[in-house]
Design a protein around this motif. Structure first.
Motif, PDB file in Angstrom:
ATOM      1  N   VAL A  87       4.636  56.971  61.977  1.00 22.44           N
ATOM      2  CA  VAL A  87       4.827  55.850  62.900  1.00 22.44           C
ATOM      3  C   VAL A  87       4.119  54.602  62.407  1.00 22.44           C
ATOM      4  CG1 VAL A  87       4.483  55.025  65.258  1.00 22.44           C
ATOM      5  CG2 VAL A  87       5.123  57.414  64.859  1.00 22.44           C
ATOM      6  N   THR A  88       2.858  54.722  62.019  1.00 28.74           N
ATOM      7  CA  THR A  88       2.097  53.538  61.608  1.00 28.74           C
ATOM      8  C   THR A  88       2.661  52.926  60.332  1.00 28.74           C
ATOM      9  OG1 THR A  88       0.461  54.970  60.498  1.00 28.74           O
ATOM     10  CG2 THR A  88      -0.022  54.260  62.766  1.00 28.74           C
ATOM     11  N   ASP A  89       3.173  53.757  59.426  1.00 23.43           N
ATOM     12  CA  ASP A  89       3.821  53.218  58.224  1.00 23.43           C
ATOM     13  C   ASP A  89       5.047  52.384  58.612  1.00 23.43           C
ATOM     14  OD1 ASP A  89       1.949  54.320  56.567  1.00 23.43           O
ATOM     15  OD2 ASP A  89       3.230  55.944  55.827  1.00 23.43           O
ATOM     16  N   HIS A  90       5.797  52.896  59.587  1.00 26.66           N
ATOM     17  CA  HIS A  90       6.973  52.153  60.047  1.00 26.66           C
ATOM     18  C   HIS A  90       6.559  50.840  60.716  1.00 26.66           C
ATOM     19  CE1 HIS A  90      10.870  51.308  61.877  1.00 26.66           C
ATOM     20  NE2 HIS A  90      10.225  51.106  63.007  1.00 26.66           N
ATOM     21  N   TRP A  91       5.536  50.893  61.538  1.00 23.81           N
ATOM     22  CA  TRP A  91       5.071  49.676  62.210  1.00 23.81           C
ATOM     23  C   TRP A  91       4.588  48.642  61.194  1.00 23.81           C
ATOM     24  CZ3 TRP A  91       1.731  52.207  66.651  1.00 23.81           C
ATOM     25  CH2 TRP A  91       2.598  52.667  67.649  1.00 23.81           C
ATOM     26  N   ALA A  92       3.950  49.113  60.126  1.00 26.49           N
ATOM     27  CA  ALA A  92       3.437  48.189  59.116  1.00 26.49           C
ATOM     28  C   ALA A  92       4.574  47.433  58.439  1.00 26.49           C
ATOM     29  CB  ALA A  92       2.614  48.951  58.079  1.00 26.49           C
ATOM     30  N   SER A  93       5.740  48.073  58.336  1.00 22.75           N
ATOM     31  CA  SER A  93       6.879  47.444  57.659  1.00 22.75           C
ATOM     32  C   SER A  93       7.797  46.685  58.599  1.00 22.75           C
ATOM     33  CB  SER A  93       7.699  48.516  56.923  1.00 22.75           C
ATOM     34  OG  SER A  93       6.922  49.171  55.945  1.00 22.75           O
ATOM     35  N   HIS A  94       7.930  47.164  59.859  1.00 23.41           N
ATOM     36  CA  HIS A  94       8.929  46.600  60.759  1.00 23.41           C
ATOM     37  C   HIS A  94       8.357  46.050  62.067  1.00 23.41           C
ATOM     38  CE1 HIS A  94      11.067  49.563  58.212  1.00 23.41           C
ATOM     39  NE2 HIS A  94      12.040  48.676  58.241  1.00 23.41           N
ATOM     40  N   GLY A  95       7.063  46.206  62.275  1.00 19.22           N
ATOM     41  CA  GLY A  95       6.488  45.789  63.550  1.00 19.22           C
ATOM     42  C   GLY A  95       6.769  46.822  64.632  1.00 19.22           C
ATOM     43  N   ARG A  96       6.148  46.648  65.791  1.00 20.70           N
ATOM     44  CA  ARG A  96       6.305  47.598  66.891  1.00 20.70           C
ATOM     45  C   ARG A  96       7.496  47.227  67.761  1.00 20.70           C
ATOM     46  NH1 ARG A  96       0.598  49.825  69.198  1.00 20.70           N
ATOM     47  NH2 ARG A  96      -0.591  49.841  67.240  1.00 20.70           N
ATOM     48  N   SER A  97       8.240  48.229  68.155  1.00 23.39           N
ATOM     49  CA  SER A  97       9.337  48.005  69.092  1.00 23.39           C
ATOM     50  C   SER A  97       8.816  48.076  70.520  1.00 23.39           C
ATOM     51  CB  SER A  97      10.437  49.045  68.869  1.00 23.39           C
ATOM     52  OG  SER A  97      11.081  48.845  67.632  1.00 23.39           O
ATOM     53  N   ASP A  98       9.702  47.828  71.465  1.00 22.56           N
ATOM     54  CA  ASP A  98       9.306  47.836  72.880  1.00 22.56           C
ATOM     55  C   ASP A  98       8.938  49.240  73.360  1.00 22.56           C
ATOM     56  OD1 ASP A  98      10.003  45.111  72.954  1.00 22.56           O
ATOM     57  OD2 ASP A  98      12.089  45.624  73.360  1.00 22.56           O
ATOM     58  N   LYS A  99       9.552  50.252  72.743  1.00 21.52           N
ATOM     59  CA  LYS A  99       9.359  51.625  73.227  1.00 21.52           C
ATOM     60  C   LYS A  99       9.440  52.602  72.054  1.00 21.52           C
ATOM     61  CE  LYS A  99       9.996  52.499  77.327  1.00 21.52           C
ATOM     62  NZ  LYS A  99       9.180  52.638  78.576  1.00 21.52           N
ATOM     63  N   LEU A 100       8.544  53.601  72.053  1.00 23.04           N
ATOM     64  CA  LEU A 100       8.630  54.715  71.109  1.00 23.04           C
ATOM     65  C   LEU A 100       9.232  55.900  71.849  1.00 23.04           C
ATOM     66  CD1 LEU A 100       8.018  56.092  68.377  1.00 23.04           C
ATOM     67  CD2 LEU A 100       5.757  56.702  69.308  1.00 23.04           C
ATOM     68  N   VAL A 101      10.424  56.307  71.448  1.00 23.55           N
ATOM     69  CA  VAL A 101      11.118  57.437  72.069  1.00 23.55           C
ATOM     70  C   VAL A 101      10.936  58.661  71.183  1.00 23.55           C
ATOM     71  CG1 VAL A 101      13.334  58.353  72.854  1.00 23.55           C
ATOM     72  CG2 VAL A 101      12.788  55.921  73.177  1.00 23.55           C
ATOM     73  N   MET A 102      10.414  59.745  71.759  1.00 22.22           N
ATOM     74  CA  MET A 102      10.219  60.999  71.037  1.00 22.22           C
ATOM     75  C   MET A 102      11.234  62.011  71.548  1.00 22.22           C
ATOM     76  SD  MET A 102       6.054  61.032  71.010  1.00 22.22           S
ATOM     77  CE  MET A 102       5.850  60.007  72.467  1.00 22.22           C
ATOM     78  N   SER A 103      12.236  62.277  70.725  1.00 24.68           N
ATOM     79  CA  SER A 103      13.334  63.153  71.131  1.00 24.68           C
ATOM     80  C   SER A 103      13.138  64.553  70.552  1.00 24.68           C
ATOM     81  CB  SER A 103      14.661  62.567  70.646  1.00 24.68           C
ATOM     82  OG  SER A 103      15.743  63.412  70.995  1.00 24.68           O
ATOM     83  N   PHE A 104      13.035  65.535  71.433  1.00 30.08           N
ATOM     84  CA  PHE A 104      12.905  66.936  71.037  1.00 30.08           C
ATOM     85  C   PHE A 104      14.233  67.650  71.283  1.00 30.08           C
ATOM     86  CE2 PHE A 104       8.633  65.536  71.985  1.00 30.08           C
ATOM     87  CZ  PHE A 104       7.836  66.180  71.049  1.00 30.08           C
ATOM     88  N   HIS A 105      14.462  68.737  70.565  1.00 32.80           N
ATOM     89  CA  HIS A 105      15.666  69.522  70.814  1.00 32.80           C
ATOM     90  C   HIS A 105      15.588  70.128  72.210  1.00 32.80           C
ATOM     91  CE1 HIS A 105      18.987  72.304  70.356  1.00 32.80           C
ATOM     92  NE2 HIS A 105      19.262  71.760  69.185  1.00 32.80           N
ATOM     93  N   GLY A 106      16.687  70.086  72.936  1.00 32.26           N
ATOM     94  CA  GLY A 106      16.704  70.620  74.285  1.00 32.26           C
ATOM     95  C   GLY A 106      16.940  72.121  74.333  1.00 32.26           C
ATOM     96  N   VAL A 107      16.577  72.717  75.449  1.00 33.69           N
ATOM     97  CA  VAL A 107      16.884  74.112  75.775  1.00 33.69           C
ATOM     98  C   VAL A 107      17.207  74.148  77.263  1.00 33.69           C
ATOM     99  CG1 VAL A 107      15.437  75.138  73.965  1.00 33.69           C
ATOM    100  CG2 VAL A 107      14.447  74.650  76.212  1.00 33.69           C
TER     101      VAL A 107
END
Length: 363
Positions: A191-211
Motif C-alpha cells: 500500500v505505501t509503495d502505491h501511495w508513494a507513486s500515486h498518492g492516497r485515494s479517498d478510500k482503501l477497499v479490502m476485498s476478500f473472497h466470499g463464502v
C-alpha cells in the motif's frame, strides 16, 4: 485396504524435510473444455458446496457445467499470460523463491507446490516428494485466512493421499497466518509503495473472497480472520476507519454470502461522491482470475461507470520480497524441531561456513 506400490524400503536412507505450498488451482488452458474439467473437480468438493449432495450434483452437471465453462473461458483468456495462468506462474515463483530464502537462512528444505484442483495435484506432488526421500512434510496453504472451504480442503486431500501409502511421512499443517506480523507488514508495504507513486485515494477497499454466510454460524473463523487482517493493516497504515472498507467478492448462487459485496459497494461509493479508490485483495497471495478479471476489470468498470474517476488496483503480494521473507519465517516457525538438511547437505553447509570464516579471517 490396498496400498499404492511404493519403492522398497532401504535401511539407512537419508531422511529429508520438505515444504509443500498449496494453492487453489487453475484450468490448464483458457478453453471451455479445460475450464469444464477444472470446475467439475472444484465444484464437486463437499467442502466447497455444502448443500444436499444429490441436489447439487444435478444442478452442477445439468446446468452449471453446461453453461459456465464457455463464459469463464473468455474471462481466463483475458488474463492469460504467455507463461500460462497467472496463479500458476506466481505460485511456481513463490515455491522457487521460498526454497532460496530458506536456504539462505541455513535450512535447505525441499520446496514444491501443488494445486488443490487441477494440475499438479496434491497427491501427485506428494508421491514425488516421497519418492525423493521426504519423511517430513510441512503443508503450507497459500490462504492466510482459514476456511473449511480452502484450508481444510487441502488437509483433506493430504490425508486422503496418506490413507493409500504404507509408510506415511510425518505431516504438519499451517492452518492460518492472518495476523502474522510479517504478512501484515508486506501488505502495508504494498500500500505505501502505491501511495508513494500515486498518492492516497479517498478510500482503501479490502476485498476478500466470499463464502456463504451460514459458514460463520457453523463455526468457520474465516469472517473474523478477514476482519482482523483488515484491522491490523489499517492500524499499521494509520488509517482512520472511515478511510477503509472491507468487502467480499465472488458470490456464487442465490444464497446469502458474507457482506458487504464488493462490486455493489464500489458502485455505492461512486454514487455517494467518492471519486478515487484503492482496491486490494489481502486474502489472495497470488494474482489470479478473481483479482485480475473480477476486480481489475469488472469492478473497475462498475465503479467508473457509476461516477468514480480513478480506480487503482493494488497487485497481490506475488513475489514481493517482504512477502517471501514473511512466508519463509512462517515456514521456519512450523519447521521447528525438524532437521532441514540431510547429512550431505549439512556437510556442504559446514564447508560453506568454514570458507566464510576463513575469508573473514583473511580480510
Amino acid at each position: 485396504m490396498s496400498f499404492a506400490t511404493e519403492p522398497e524400503y532401504k535401511h539407512g536412507s537419508p531422511s529429508r524435510t520438505a515444504v509443500l505450498l498449496c494453492n487453489l488451482g487453475t484450468p490448464d488452458a483458457p478453453t471451455p473444455s479445460a475450464v469444464r474439467r477444472y470446475l467439475a473437480e472444484f465444484l464437486s468438493d463437499k467442502r466447497v458446496v455444502e448443500i444436499p449432495r444429490l441436489i447439487w450434483l444435478m444442478i452442477l452437471h445439468g446446468v452449471i457445467l453446461r453453461v459456465r465453462p464457455a463464459k469463464s473461458a473468455k474471462k481466463y483468456a483475458s488474463i492469460w499470460t504467455p507463461e500460462g495462468s497467472p496463479l500458476k506462474v506466481w505460485t511456481e515463483k513463490q515455491a522457487k523463491l521460498l526454497g532460496g530464502y530458506l536456504g539462505e537462512r541455513g535450512h535447505p528444505a525441499t520446496v514444491r507446490y501443488a494445486m488443490r484442483y487441477g494440475s499438479s495435484s496434491i497427491a501427485s506432488v506428494l508421491d514425488q516428494l516421497k519418492a525423493q526421500g521426504a519423511t517430513r512434510i510441512l503443508v503450507l496453504p497459500l490462504y492466510p485466512q482459514y476456511s473449511a472451504t480452502t484450508s481444510a480442503s487441502v488437509n483433506d486431500a493430504v490425508h486422503q493421499w496418506a490413507l493409500r501409502v504404507r509408510t506415511a511421512p510425518e505431516l504438519r499443517f499451517v492452518n492460518h497466518y492472518h495476523d502474522d506480523a510479517g504478512y501484515i507488514a508486506a501488505l502495508a508495504k504494498r500500500v505505501t509503495d502505491h501511495w508513494a507513486s500515486h498518492g492516497r485515494s479517498d478510500k482503501l477497499v479490502m476485498s476478500f473472497h466470499g463464502v456463504p454466510s451460514r459458514t460463520l454460524l457453523l463455526g468457520d473463523p474465516y469472517h473474523c480472520e478477514c476482519l482482523k487482517t483488515a484491522r491490523l493493516l489499517g492500524e499499521r497504515l494509520g488509517l482512520a476507519k472511515d478511510r477503509m472498507q472491507v468487502t467480499f467478492q465472488s458470490r456464487l448462487g442465490r444464497a446469502q454470502w458474507l457482506q458487504p459485496y464488493t462490486e455493489p459497494t464500489l458502485v455505492a461509493l461512486a454514487q455517494q461522491g467518492v471519486k478515487r479508490v484503492d482496491v486490494m485483495c489481502p486474502g489472495f497471495t497470488s494474482d489470479c482470475l478473481e483479482t485480475l478479471e473480477e476486480i481489475d476489470q469488472e469492478a473497475r468498470e462498475a465503479f467508473l461507470h457509476a461516477g468514480g474517476t480513478a480506480f487503482h488496483y493494488l497487485p497481490c503480494l506475488n513475489d514481493q520480497h517482504e512477502w517471501m521473507a514473511a512466508l519463509s519465517a512462517i515456514a521456519l516457525q512450523h519447521l521447528q524441531g525438524w532437521p532441514t538438511a540431510d547429512v550431505a547437505d549439512r556437510a556442504a553447509l559446514e564447508s560453506q561456513r568454514q570458507l566464510a570464516l576463513a575469508a573473514g579471517a583473511a580480510a
